[in-house]
Scaffold this active site. Structure first.
Site, PDB file in Angstrom:
ATOM      1  CE1 TYR A  48      -3.515  -2.689   0.371  1.00  0.00           C
ATOM      2  CE2 TYR A  48      -3.626  -2.415   3.125  1.00  0.00           C
ATOM      3  CZ  TYR A  48      -3.625  -3.627   1.776  1.00  0.00           C
ATOM      4  OH  TYR A  48      -4.739  -4.699   1.984  1.00  0.00           O
ATOM      5  CD  GLU A  55      -3.760  14.365  -6.048  1.00  0.00           C
ATOM      6  OE1 GLU A  55      -3.774  13.099  -5.814  1.00  0.00           O
ATOM      7  OE2 GLU A  55      -4.872  14.851  -4.681  1.00  0.00           O
TER       8      GLU A  55
HETATM    9 ZN   LIG Z   1      -1.287  12.700  -2.453  1.00  0.00          ZN
END
Ligand SMILES: [Zn+2]
Length: 132
Positions: A48, A55
Site C-alpha cells: 500500500y 495528483e
Molecule cells: Zn496524494
C-alpha cells in the site's frame, strides 16, 4: 480553460484509476501556464505505501514532458462516479508546492447530482511549506 472543463478532464482520468483495494477512484488534471493539460489517476499497489496518487501522477507526467509552470490543478475522488469533496493528501500538497505555492487547487464534487467545486490556493492548503 475554465474550472469545470478542467474538472471534467479529472473525471475522465479517474475512470482509469487502478484501485483494487480502496475502490476510491481519484482523477487529477493539471493545467500549465502555456495551456497544456496533463491528467492522472491513482494507482494502488499490494504494498500500500508505494501506491501513487492522481495528483502526483499528473504532475510527473507533465514534468517528464518538459512542463514545469503550473497554473492550477483539478481533483476529483469517489466511488462509482459518486464524487465527494476530496482534497490532495499531504504528500501531494508538498510535491505540488515545490513547483508553485500559488497554484489554484480546484476540488470538484457532486452535490445532489450537480457538479460543484471548491477552489483554494495551494499555500492555503499547505501553509509553512517545507523548503530547502
Ligand atoms: Zn496524494
Amino acid at each position: 480553460m475554465d474550472n469545470i472543463d478542467l474538472i471534467n478532464k479529472a473525471i475522465e482520468a479517474s475512470k482509469n484509476a487502478y484501485t483494487p483495494y480502496s475502490h476510491f477512484n481519484v482523477g487529477a488534471a493539471i493545467l500549465t501556464k502555456s495551456g497544456k493539460v496533463f491528467t492522472g489517476c491513482n494507482v494502488e499497489c499490494s504494498s500500500y505505501g508505494i501506491s501513487l496518487c492522481a495528483e502526483r501522477t499528473a504532475l510527473v507526467k507533465a514534468v517528464s514532458e518538459g512542463c514545469k509552470d503550473f497554473e492550477k490543478i483539478a481533483v476529483v475522488g469517489g466511488t462509482n462516479d459518486e464524487f465527494v469533496y476530496t482534497t490532495p493528501c499531504g504528500a501531494c500538497r508538498q510535491f505540488l508546492a515545490d513547483f508553485n505555492q500559488n497554484m489554484d487547487v480546484i476540488m470538484g464534487f457532486l452535490d445532489k447530482g450537480e457538479l460543484q467545486h471548491k477552489d483554494m490556493m495551494l499555500k492555503e492548503l499547505l501553509p509553512e511549506t517545507f523548503e530547502l
